[in-house]
Motif scaffolding. Structure first.
Motif, short mmCIF file in Angstrom:
data_model
loop_
_atom_site.label_atom_id
_atom_site.label_comp_id
_atom_site.label_asym_id
_atom_site.label_seq_id
_atom_site.Cartn_x
_atom_site.Cartn_y
_atom_site.Cartn_z
N GLY A 1 62.08 -23.66 -47.55
CA GLY A 1 63.25 -23.02 -46.77
C GLY A 1 63.11 -21.53 -46.98
N ASP A 2 63.16 -21.24 -48.27
CA ASP A 2 63.36 -19.80 -48.65
C ASP A 2 62.14 -19.09 -48.37
OD1 ASP A 2 65.86 -19.74 -49.33
OD2 ASP A 2 65.51 -19.29 -51.76
N LEU A 3 61.13 -19.76 -48.51
CA LEU A 3 59.65 -19.09 -48.26
C LEU A 3 59.84 -18.69 -46.45
CD1 LEU A 3 56.98 -18.08 -48.51
CD2 LEU A 3 56.25 -20.55 -47.92
N LEU A 4 60.10 -19.64 -45.61
CA LEU A 4 60.11 -19.37 -44.28
C LEU A 4 61.01 -18.53 -43.88
CD1 LEU A 4 59.84 -23.14 -43.05
CD2 LEU A 4 58.29 -21.25 -43.53
N ARG A 5 62.36 -18.09 -44.50
CA ARG A 5 63.29 -17.33 -44.36
C ARG A 5 62.78 -15.71 -44.57
NH1 ARG A 5 66.99 -21.00 -45.04
NH2 ARG A 5 66.79 -21.12 -47.27
N ALA A 6 62.16 -16.01 -46.03
CA ALA A 6 61.40 -14.62 -46.40
C ALA A 6 60.43 -14.12 -45.48
CB ALA A 6 60.84 -14.76 -47.76
N VAL A 7 59.59 -15.05 -44.91
CA VAL A 7 58.43 -14.66 -43.88
C VAL A 7 59.18 -14.06 -42.67
CG1 VAL A 7 56.92 -15.67 -42.35
CG2 VAL A 7 56.78 -16.37 -44.57
N GLU A 8 60.16 -14.74 -42.28
CA GLU A 8 61.05 -14.31 -40.98
C GLU A 8 61.70 -12.84 -41.32
OE1 GLU A 8 61.32 -16.11 -38.42
OE2 GLU A 8 62.46 -14.53 -37.41
N GLU A 9 61.92 -12.47 -42.61
CA GLU A 9 62.88 -11.19 -42.75
C GLU A 9 61.72 -10.29 -43.22
OE1 GLU A 9 65.86 -11.94 -45.66
OE2 GLU A 9 66.69 -13.46 -44.59
N TYR A 10 60.84 -10.52 -44.07
CA TYR A 10 59.98 -9.56 -44.16
C TYR A 10 58.64 -9.36 -43.68
CZ TYR A 10 63.42 -8.89 -48.13
OH TYR A 10 64.41 -8.71 -48.49
N LYS A 11 58.37 -10.08 -42.70
CA LYS A 11 57.20 -10.13 -41.82
C LYS A 11 55.95 -9.70 -42.57
CE LYS A 11 60.05 -9.26 -38.00
NZ LYS A 11 61.07 -9.93 -38.25
N PRO A 12 55.52 -10.73 -43.43
CA PRO A 12 54.21 -10.42 -44.15
C PRO A 12 53.00 -10.57 -43.31
CG PRO A 12 55.13 -12.28 -44.92
CD PRO A 12 56.11 -11.89 -43.85
N ASP A 13 51.89 -9.86 -43.69
CA ASP A 13 50.48 -10.14 -43.02
C ASP A 13 50.10 -11.59 -43.51
OD1 ASP A 13 50.66 -7.57 -41.56
OD2 ASP A 13 50.20 -6.73 -43.53
N PHE A 14 50.32 -11.83 -44.65
CA PHE A 14 50.00 -13.13 -45.30
C PHE A 14 50.84 -13.45 -46.36
CE2 PHE A 14 47.33 -9.90 -47.55
CZ PHE A 14 47.25 -10.60 -48.67
N VAL A 15 50.83 -14.77 -46.79
CA VAL A 15 51.70 -14.99 -47.97
C VAL A 15 50.72 -15.30 -49.13
CG1 VAL A 15 53.01 -16.84 -49.19
CG2 VAL A 15 53.57 -16.04 -46.71
N ILE A 16 51.09 -14.57 -50.21
CA ILE A 16 50.04 -15.13 -51.37
C ILE A 16 50.96 -16.00 -52.36
CG2 ILE A 16 50.79 -12.99 -52.61
CD1 ILE A 16 47.69 -12.62 -53.41
N TYR A 17 50.11 -17.20 -52.88
CA TYR A 17 50.77 -18.14 -53.39
C TYR A 17 50.01 -18.32 -54.55
CZ TYR A 17 51.87 -22.89 -54.91
OH TYR A 17 52.51 -23.98 -55.71
N PRO A 18 50.49 -17.80 -55.84
CA PRO A 18 49.82 -17.88 -57.01
C PRO A 18 50.03 -19.43 -57.39
CG PRO A 18 51.32 -15.98 -57.06
CD PRO A 18 51.68 -16.81 -55.91
N ALA A 19 49.02 -20.23 -57.59
CA ALA A 19 49.44 -21.65 -57.93
C ALA A 19 49.32 -21.93 -59.30
CB ALA A 19 48.10 -22.53 -57.01
N HIS A 20 50.61 -21.71 -60.04
CA HIS A 20 50.59 -21.73 -61.59
C HIS A 20 50.33 -23.40 -61.46
CE1 HIS A 20 52.10 -22.48 -65.15
NE2 HIS A 20 53.41 -22.21 -64.75
N MET A 21 49.23 -23.67 -62.46
CA MET A 21 48.75 -25.19 -62.52
C MET A 21 49.72 -25.87 -63.37
SD MET A 21 44.73 -24.88 -62.33
CE MET A 21 44.42 -23.55 -63.41
N GLY A 22 50.50 -25.39 -64.18
CA GLY A 22 51.48 -26.06 -65.09
C GLY A 22 52.79 -26.39 -64.31
N CYS A 23 53.14 -25.78 -63.11
CA CYS A 23 54.38 -25.95 -62.48
C CYS A 23 54.28 -27.10 -61.44
CB CYS A 23 54.79 -24.54 -61.82
SG CYS A 23 56.39 -24.81 -60.92
N LYS A 24 54.67 -28.26 -61.85
CA LYS A 24 54.60 -29.34 -61.10
C LYS A 24 55.42 -29.22 -59.71
CE LYS A 24 52.22 -30.64 -64.73
NZ LYS A 24 52.81 -31.02 -65.86
N ASN A 25 56.82 -28.41 -60.05
CA ASN A 25 57.33 -28.36 -58.84
C ASN A 25 56.96 -27.52 -57.69
OD1 ASN A 25 60.10 -29.51 -59.42
ND2 ASN A 25 60.02 -28.61 -61.20
N SER A 26 56.24 -26.56 -57.86
CA SER A 26 55.66 -25.67 -56.97
C SER A 26 54.44 -26.14 -56.48
CB SER A 26 55.40 -24.35 -57.18
OG SER A 26 54.80 -24.27 -58.43
N MET A 27 53.56 -26.80 -57.44
CA MET A 27 52.38 -27.49 -56.95
C MET A 27 52.42 -28.56 -56.00
SD MET A 27 49.69 -25.86 -58.44
CE MET A 27 48.10 -26.81 -58.51
#
Lengths: 494, 393
Positions: free
Chosen positions: A401-427
């Motif tokens: 939800g926060d990502l989508l809000r940030a996309v809406e508010e900050y209007k990025p050309d793209f999202v960059i997602y650093p996939a931290h392999m140890g972070c089970k919650n985000s992966m």
């Protein structure tokens, strides 16, 4: 939206800029050394002894190398702000460790995301072991290896998040400064929670208090429960240390905190501008330091006010955060610690500026300073809703939800997602985040890395993943093609 | 070790073959509602009251998890992925609700995907609920969890007219205590010098009790106990082991250990019986009794103040069940049990109990490596035993 399409950098400006930037660089270089020397000079015996015991202190002395990596050849307002903030951080850390080594009786070991404001109001000094784990790989990509190896040789799986793993390694090598007790919590993830068992044991089974933050902290009941827990922590500290709660002092800290919130919200607004005066680590690093590690004191408020002033000045002049900015992005996961200066490369190679990021974006609310309870409630909320707890511990809707809000508010050309392999919650949310961005026609750039270990994914491997995305998906040309491939697998300086 | 096959055992074995086993089907036909759960800290009496009954989420026979790998990534524990894979395949379409706890990062994310991917969406009444189980035991946490449990109960009553109230909860506690007394009388048969039941057999029986309504198991269990009482034990010199770690719901793991001239006499793992057979206080507020019981008895590494207690607990169990060594199994990618090993292994060694640490996946892969490690461990215990006998001579 290519924000700086019209930008022309003439050569005269470039020459002037080089001379000016070199001068700025020299000024901060001198200041940083001064701070580090002062740390040693004010308590020479203690620091000298400490260096034998806490070997990472040597690595901290290499801080100016990190400053070079962060700032080398950068331009625009971001250059000055990053310099200024790194210098401020170096001074703050020097002071923190100096105080800790000089007054061990006053030291309480606290986990990242335990509110340090309360300890400060009790006249205690807090040392956050995770800070060393965050900073060391930024200074030298291999500085944390000996600690990672120590943890892994003891049996800790290498697939756990590098941050608590490195911290556990420091503890196993008996290099966490001794304190009178420990405060830890169940934040930000299972790794953080579990690592304090070994940290406590490694530093001699000193008393520990564990804060429990509810899973779903979106209602008042959860905050009340957490406030009760914070009161339990205060009671514990009064019993196990010389500290006594001083509510007036806490009020002062909270007022400063409120000023910080005000400044931060203004900076966020400025980052939304079509020509953003601030981005990347000029936005990320000050937030990370102020809201995760530091106690809001007058010095911190003054520092952030200066940063804001610089942002405003640049905004009024229509000056973009760095020369050559072509793409605005939202970075939705922590930047790699082993490649802390990735922002520099993103700016110079591809003209990419992150105008908001996961570790910055959260809930910024003012603390009601009218009573002790309202202050604890406000601080409790701030830490429950802080980035890592909100996104890694709470319901999945928080992160998506926060990502989508940030996309809406900050209007990025793209999202960059650093996939931290140890972070089970985000992966475990990557696929859904990607799908949601696809629905909104926002490209999603994934690059995989290990937070603190460049032996798993080298910096060049990270860059290659981004290069591929920029070329194949964004159809972009690099600003400087010599930066597409850089040999920095050693401790090379580029 | 070849013990005479128990006649009654096949009944329990059949319940483990498929999530929707014949007793689950029967209960659903009777108008009862199956509630999926997957952690010890989701209290069984809560989801056994009124019209509902608990079904432990498993994925028997799963070999790969391609869909769950996509959604949860490759770095999530294979148990969490396997149950999501089964959910995506429709194997859990029969459950009326999924009540899981905020047990660990992996289970949370797996459970959240049931909701995010709208699984079982054809059923309007289906819902998922995360029980916010605290990571420590104190009065504030107990009351917090009571309130949370009441919200889950309200939802069950609202959606299914489940008839869960204080009276039916009290009844549910009594029934569970009665069941556990019976189960414990069988579990205790592992304590003697010559156990009448093997670890594999017990695991099948105990496991079956987690995947079917308990009231339908009392009579078969009584018959099994009678058969066991009359049984002659063939166990002589097998090395007695205790297994400790996260979820094992596949008896083949225990069988593999026991095939190495060993017998598993104690099981401190999720889906195991230690803890699991303790009695809950029947007097007073049922909500309070349930929450206090589960928080206090939980021996999972998620409980952040119980690290030392877990070591003591296991060493006491090892003594009580006369275990000669501990197999400490951890699931790959599990952070909690991964960290646990750092202090647990040394803690157990300090009690002079031999221990081996093995990392595994949810399904039985890497069988050869697993077998070799156990073989070597069993041999080392035997050698030490022989050496100490020789030293005495």
């Amino acid at each position: 939206m290519e924000v700086s399409k019209e930008l022309n950098i003439n050569k005269k400006t470039s020459v002037f800029r080089i001379i000016r930037n070199n001068y700025v660089n020299y000024r901060y270089w001198r200041k940083n050394w001064f701070c580090m020397n002062m740390m040693a000079l004010t308590a020479p015996k203690t620091i000298f002894k400490g260096m034998f015991k806490y070997t990472w202190l040597y690595d901290l002395l290499k801080s100016n190398i990190m400053v070079d990596l962060y700032t080398n050849k950068r331009s625009g307002p971001n250059y000055d702000k990053v310099h200024m903030h790194l210098s401020f951080t170096i001074k703050s850390f020097s002071d923190m460790y100096k105080n800790a080594l000089k007054n061990p009786d006053k030291v309480v070991i606290i986990q990242n995301m335990v509110p340090p404001q309360i300890l400060h109001a009790m006249g205690l000094t807090s040392v956050v072991p995770e800070v060393a784990a965050v900073v060391l790989p930024k200074i030298d990509q291999f500085a944390g290896v000996r600690y990672l190896d120590a943890a892994e040789s003891k049996g800790l799986p290498g697939d756990t998040c590098g941050l608590p793993r490195l911290t556990a390694g420091i503890a196993l090598k008996k290099e966490v400064p001794i304190g009178s007790c420990i405060i830890s919590s169940n934040l930000p993830c299972d790794g953080g929670l579990a690592s304090y068992e070994v940290i406590q044991e490694s530093i001699g089974n000193i008393p520990i208090y564990r804060l429990n933050v509810p899973y779903d902290f979106r209602n008042d009941e959860s905050i009340d429960t957490y406030v009760e827990d914070l009161k339990g922590m205060i009671e514990f500290l009064e019993k196990n240390t010389d500290g006594k709660m001083n509510w007036d002092k806490l009020r002062e800290v909270c007022r400063n905190y409120n000023k910080m919130v005000e400044i931060e919200l203004e900076r966020w607004e400025l980052a939304k501008a079509e020509v953003p005066p601030v981005s990347n680590d000029a936005l990320w690093f000050p937030h990370y330091f102020a809201f995760n590690v530091a106690v809001a004191n007058k010095r911190l408020v003054k520092h952030h006010s200066k940063l804001l002033k610089m942002d405003k000045k640049a905004y009024k002049k229509g000056k973009i955060c760095f020369e050559g900015m072509r793409y605005r992005t939202v970075m939705w996961n922590p930047p790699p610690s082993v490649y802390g200066h990735i922002w520099n490369w993103l700016e110079r190679c591809w003209g990419v500026g992150s105008v908001m990021d996961l570790e910055t974006y959260g809930v910024m609310e003012y603390v009601d300073t009218s009573t002790p309870d309202t202050m604890l409630k406000g601080l409790g909320r701030a830490y429950m809703w802080a980035t890592m707890s909100k996104h890694t511990r709470g319901p999945a809707e928080n992160m998506i939800g926060d990502l989508l809000r940030a996309v809406e508010e900050y209007k990025p050309d793209f999202v960059i997602y650093p996939a931290h392999m140890g972070c089970k919650n985000s992966m475990s949310l990557e696929a859904l985040m990607k799908e949601e961005c696809k629905k909104r026609k926002v490209p999603f750039c994934v690059f995989r890395y290990d937070l603190v270990d460049s032996r798993v994914t080298t910096r060049q491997q990270m860059r290659e993943q981004i290069n591929k995305f920029m070329i194949d998906v964004m159809k972009a040309e690099p600003l400087d093609s010599s930066l597409l491939t850089i040999d920095d697998t050693g401790e090379g300086h580029w | 070790m070849v013990m005479k096959k128990l006649k009654e055992l096949s009944f329990f074995e059949s319940l483990l073959e498929d999530p929707k086993n014949h007793l689950v089907e029967k209960a659903i036909e009777q108008g009862r509602i199956a509630i999926g759960y997957n952690c010890y800290v989701v209290p069984e009496p809560l989801i056994s009251a009124g019209k509902v009954f608990p079904v432990w989420m498993r994925a028997p026979g799963i070999t790969s998890t391609p869909q769950a790998d996509y959604y949860l990534s490759s770095v999530i524990c294979s148990y969490a992925k396997s149950i999501l894979e089964y959910g995506l395949d429709g194997e859990y379409d029969f459950i009326g609700a999924l009540i899981f706890a905020a047990s660990c990062d992996h289970i949370r994310r797996s459970g959240q995907h049931f909701h995010l991917l709208n699984l079982n969406d054809d059923d309007d009444k289906f819902f998922t609920y995360v029980l916010d189980t605290p990571h420590k035991v104190n009065e504030a946490g107990i009351h917090w969890l009571i309130n949370d449990m009441k919200k889950a109960v309200d939802k069950l009553n609202e959606n299914y007219n489940a008839n869960i109230n204080e009276d039916t909860l009290r009844e549910s506690i009594k029934e569970l205590n009665k069941f556990n007394r019976l189960m414990k009388s069988i579990g205790d048969m592992r304590k003697g010098d010559r156990p009448k039941i093997t670890g594999t057999e017990f695991h099948k029986v105990y496991g079956a009790s987690k995947v079917a309504p308990k009231d339908m198991l009392i009579e078969p269990l009584k018959r099994l106990r009678a058969e066991l009482e009359a049984r002659e034990s063939d166990i002589t010199d097998e090395t007695r082991l205790m297994v400790v770690g996260p979820n094992i719901d596949n008896p083949e793991f225990i069988q593999l250990i026991e095939n190495q001239n060993a017998i598993v006499v104690a099981d401190r793992f999720c889906f195991g019986s230690l803890p699991g057979m303790e009695l809950i206080d029947e007097e007073g507020d049922p909500y309070y009794n349930i929450v206090k019981h589960y928080l206090e008895t939980c021996q999972c590494s998620r409980m952040m103040e119980k690290g030392k207690e877990r070591i003591e607990y296991c060493s006491n169990i090892a003594k009580e069940y006369n275990a000669e060594g501990i197999v400490f199994e951890t699931m790959k990618f599990c952070d909690l049990w991964g960290y646990e090993g750092l202090t647990y292994v040394d803690g157990i060694k300090a009690h002079n109990i031999p221990i081996v640490r093995i990392e595994r996946e949810y399904s039985l892969t890497g069988e050869g490596q697993f077998r070799t490690r156990i073989q070597a461990f069993v041999e080392s215990i035997k050698n030490k035993k022989e050496l100490s006998v020789l030293n005495k001579i």
